[in-house]
Design a protein around this motif. Structure first.
Motif: not given
Lengths: 798, 163
Positions: A622-624, A626, A628, A633, A635, A679, A726, B67-70, B106, B143-151, B153
């Motif tokens: 699972p990356t950071s 997203h 589109r 949209g 992850q 990871k 994750p 990380g990023s969001f959408s 995104d 949807s929101l993630t952090d750098k480590a890949g946790w998310s 929703q």
């Protein structure tokens, strides 16, 4: 018959020892009519030396020192014969066995069998028979095997689960049925293994790298399932099995009939299982912040059914056997209605709560057809084996049409598939293994073989995860076994594999707004990859009296699967956009296994540790990011490879407290860590937490009107799993208690085998870390009474 | 017994090695979408309007690095989707979509940020060409993630109407 096979191979291990002051015990085994009985098992104790009689019913046991011995002679279909013999010179001991038209299930795999298998395999093996399965029956075969040390499961609902051996599952565990690798949709977490647990009479679990014998995928281990029950000559027999469970109101029956003239036998079995929604010890479950009330503790729409049939027939001759196995496993089961995967859903509670037994959307339907021929023949010192198979796995997932992402809000009526068809996988598998074993002398055996498999996979439905693909593998291997003495065995093997995988291009059936206007996105390319690998294994087993010591080192491998190479779609069940990596290399695993076991009359203690290293473990990262357009949209999850180190092991101990009371402990532990990649420092997904079972078992030959009566208590402790990756959630520790009891009852001439289990006696609310439903907080099944009644019958054929 | 000793020794070495390397500070926490506070918009059951812009306001945080969001908006005319929130909203009657509105986008979050305040204007067009979008129940998904890949929703039930 499996006894014969095993004992035949065992006789290879037990070679002549020409020490001084030892004698030879030999003789002939016949039936009452003086017909020679080849393949009878002769075991001498103390010392537990055993051989099987040859084609003329003769046997010979060397290396017997002076003394008094118990000789036990057994052969399927005949009453076991025991006598004591005084040996002070070379002794002849002949024996006539009495024919008994026996029931299928009376063929008991003795502990001796398991012991023998353990000795002749340098990897760690667990062997169980149908008695074990009946006494520990869970919702599926794998759930029943979960009690074994080092074995756990990934579950979906009450009727489906997948095998996990020492923390490795999915395509890293090979399931073999009657010599042919079972091919379903191993990669998915939301469906189970298509095996009818009522048709299984013997299962071997090989823990450790077994690519040598089983090729690609056997990285974590092998579940080897055998249906070798054979009726005795001129007999017809069978069994009616009835099963009921209170938790999900399961009702089931499995009926088998088998008959044999001289060398021809046939067997027919049918299994029907029907179950309702399963109950959990909770009034509501929390999906994110949203609390779903449950109607009478039932998980909505987790009902299902199974309809299976099996037909086998074949030729059984002393030097030649050929058996055909045809079967079809068919099941339909619902997914929890308040969530489809991780996505919370609105539910028409009135519709769903009307009946606990109906299967509404979303649900899955699986059909697995299998045709296998298993043959062997013996020519002098050589034995030839052929295992040929055809399989078709057809799986559909159906749900109400939901427009996700850029799909049209209303399903167009011009499509080739139905609106409710979410995914369809249609797989055709052709496989074959040819093997020749040469018994060079009493000490050395060589086995060489080739195996090949071709798969054709088609897809359909509105959701795209993996492309259609064709896969071909071909492997050749050579294994040598050498026994220095009856106690010490060295095994070495080498294998070469070649494989190709071709995926087909796929375009969306709907258009998406790209930067250059609306377009049908291409999800998968035409991809053509090939892989080759050399795997090997070397092991040594030493078994002086009371001890069994093993060490094995091996290299196994796994070809990347189509999903890992070419996935490119949104998995709405997980809110993830999963992307394959066409550049993946074949995954390789090196493993060092050990095993130490001490056993005496009263005590057995063993540990089986392992160290394992993957230079390039394939995992879905699972990356950071997203995405589109392609990911709607969601992850982005990408398949990547990293170095992985794992260690762990199992412990088992049994102590005979009293003549009829045994206490036992089984424990297992696995630690995994990714040593490189994004990871780094994290564990692997679905890592089972440390767990232990403390067991008390009371056995009595006669108790009231029960024979072979037993009662057992399992206290199961499972540690918390805080070592996660994750997108997992940590899972709390839990403890459950299971009860089991049973025995045989004789009513007039009719035997009945009864077993009753109470699983989760205290109705404990707990979460299983390796359940597919863990991420949406669905607790495991509450208290469950399971009653199994087996009614054997038999007769003679003139 | 030699074999056994060797194995035990190897095991002990391995265990020691791992016990010592347990000092890594890998991220073990999910990012947080904060729905509390009066500034947040939209909230569950809020209404947006076609042909207008609304200000998407929300607060994201993470223990290490975001990380990023959408965000995505799609119709819920068939009531298939449930929000992830506690509150239940009043839905309009079930209906078939004619020209439903879909929005997916995104967005990056500046590198290194542990806290991020979203305050951006999102334009909802009133239709496609001359056909107006269907009004009614929609689903607003973050949807929101952090750098480590946790998310993390969040799914909200909203209405989008023509003013």
């Amino acid at each position: 018959m499996r006894k014969i096979l095993v004992l035949l191979s065992m006789s290879v291990v037990w070679c002549a020892v020409s020490a001084q002051n030892t004698f030879v015990l030999s003789g002939k085994i016949t039936d009452e009519k003086n017909k020679e009985l080849p393949g009878a098992a002769i075991v001498v104790s103390p010392g537990e030396k055993g051989v099987v009689s040859d084609a003329r019913g003769n046997y010979r046991i060397d290396g017997i020192t002076e003394g008094k011995y118990q000789v036990r002679v057994s052969f399927i279909g005949y009453r076991e014969f025991t006598d004591s013999v005084q040996v002070s010179s070379n002794t002849t001991f002949n024996c006539k066995l009495k024919f008994v038209p026996l029931n299928l299930q009376e063929v008991v795999v003795t502990d001796n069998y398991a012991e023998t298998r353990k000795k002749e395999e340098t990897l760690n093996v667990e062997v169980v028979n149908d008695d074990f399965l009946r006494q520990n029956a869970g919702g599926s075969l794998m759930k029943s095997l979960e009690r074994l040390p080092g074995v756990s499961t990934i579950d979906i609902g009450s009727g489906h689960s997948k095998p996990v051996i020492r923390g490795l599952g999915f395509n890293r565990v090979v399931v073999v049925e009657n010599g042919v690798k079972h091919e379903g949709q191993q990669w998915g977490a939301d469906h189970g293994l298509e095996i009818d647990q009522y048709s299984v009479d013997n299962v071997e679990v090989i823990k450790g790298p077994a690519s040598l014998m089983f090729g690609s995928d056997a990285v974590g281990g092998v579940i080897d399932i055998k249906q070798y029950h054979l009726p005795a000559e001129h007999s017809i027999n069978g069994m009616v099995n009835l099963v009921g469970k209170t938790n999900n109101n399961l009702l089931g029956t499995s009926v088998e009939v088998a008959g044999r003239k001289d060398w021809f036998f046939a067997r027919l079995q049918a299994t029907v299982l029907d179950y309702g929604d399963y109950k959990v010890p909770a009034d509501s479950v929390d999906i994110y912040s949203y609390r779903v009330p449950l109607y009478k503790n039932h998980l909505r729409n987790t009902a299902g059914y199974e309809r299976n049939w099996h037909l086998s027939f074949g030729i059984v001759k002393p030097r030649f056997q050929s058996r055909f196995f045809a079967s079809n496993i068919s099941s339909k089961s619902g997914f929890f209605a308040n969530a489809h995967g991780l996505e919370p859903r609105n539910v028409d509670t009135e519709l769903h709560d009307k009946s606990k037994r109906d299967i509404l959307y979303p649900f899955q339907q699986v059909d697995h057809f299998k045709l296998v021929n298993k043959s062997w023949w013996k020519m002098g010192k050589a034995t030839f084996n052929a295992d040929l198979g055809f399989q078709r796995n057809f799986r559909q997932e159906k749900s109400n049409y939901t427009s996700h992402g850029y799909m049209p809000p209303v399903f167009p009526d011009t499509m080739s598939f139905a609106a409710d068809l979410e995914r369809e996988f249609d797989k055709y598998v052709y496989s074959g293994t040819l093997k020749a074993s040469l018994e060079q002398n009493t000490q050395t055996t060589y086995t060489a073989g080739v195996s090949s498999e071709y798969q054709e996979n088609r897809i359909d439905g509105r959701g795209f995860i993996i492309p259609a693909f064709q896969q071909f593998t071909l492997g050749g291997f050579l294994v040598a076994k050498h026994s220095f003495s009856e106690k010490s065995l060295l095994q070495f093997g080498l294998r070469f594999d070649y494989g190709t995988i071709k995926t087909e291009a796929y375009y969306d059936w709907f258009s998406s707004p790209t930067e250059n206007g609306n377009a049908y996105l291409q999800r998968a390319q035409d991809l053509d990859r090939s892989f080759s690998n050399v795997s090997w294994s070397a092991g040594y087993s030493y078994s002086p009296e009371h001890w069994l010591l093993k060490v094995n080192v091996g290299k196994s491998f796994r070809m990347p699967i189509a999903k890992e190479l070419a996935a490119n779609g949104v998995n709405y069940h997980h809110f993830s956009y999963e992307v394959g990596n066409p550049d993946l290399s074949a995954e390789v695993s090196y493993q060092l296994d050990g095993g130490v076991e001490y056993h005496s009359q009263k005590l057995t203690v063993g540990i089986t540790p392992f160290l394992n290293y993957f230079p390039n473990y394939i995992y879905l990262n699972p990356t950071s990011e997203h995405d589109r357009l392609y990911g709607n949209g969601n992850q982005v999850y990408i398949y990547q490879q990293s170095e992985v180190f794992r260690l762990g092991g199992e412990l088992h101990a049994h102590y005979q407290l009293l003549k009829s009371l045994q206490i036992g402990v089984i424990g297992e532990y696995v630690y995994s860590e990714q040593l490189s990649g994004e990871k780094k420092g994290f564990t692997l997904p679905f890592s089972p937490p440390a767990s232990a079972i403390i067991n008390l078992k009371y056995r009595k030959e006669k108790f009231l009107f029960f024979q072979h009566a037993y009662t057992s208590v399992d206290y199961r402790l499972t540690a918390a799993q805080n070592n996660i990756v994750p997108p997992e959630e940590t899972t709390d520790a839990y403890q459950t208690v299971n009860l089991g009891m049973g025995g045989e009852v004789k009513i007039r001439q009719q035997n009945l085998k009864l077993s009753l289990q109470v699983q989760n006696l205290f109705n404990t609310r707990y979460f299983s870390h390796t359940s597919y439903y863990r991420l949406i907080n669905l607790p495991e099944s509450g208290r469950n009474f399971i009653l199994n009644v087996s009614i054997p019958f038999s007769g003679e054929i003139k | 017994m030699k074999t056994q000793n060797k194995i035990l020794l190897l095991l002990m070495l391995a265990v020691t090695a791992f016990a010592c390397s347990e000092t890594d500070d890998k991220d073990d926490q999910k990012p947080v979408i904060s729905m509390s506070g009066t500034e947040v918009f939209p909230n569950n059951c809020d209404t947006l309007y076609f042909g207008e812009a609304f200000t998407f306001r929300i607060h994201f945080s993470d223990n290490q690095e975001l990380g990023s969001f959408s965000i995505a908006m799609h119709n819920n005319f068939d009531h298939h989707s449930h929000s992830t929130e506690v509150t239940e909203c009043v839905f309009g009657p079930v209906k078939t979509a004619v020209n439903a509105f879909t929005f997916i986008e995104d967005y990056p979050i500046p590198e290194g940020d542990k806290e991020y305040e979203v305050n951006m204007s999102v334009e909802i067009p009133s239709g496609e060409g001359t056909t107006p979008f269907d009004e009614g129940d929609y689903h607003f998904f973050i949807s929101l993630t952090d750098k480590a890949g946790w998310s993390t929703q969040k799914g909200l039930s909203i209405k989008i109407l023509h003013r």
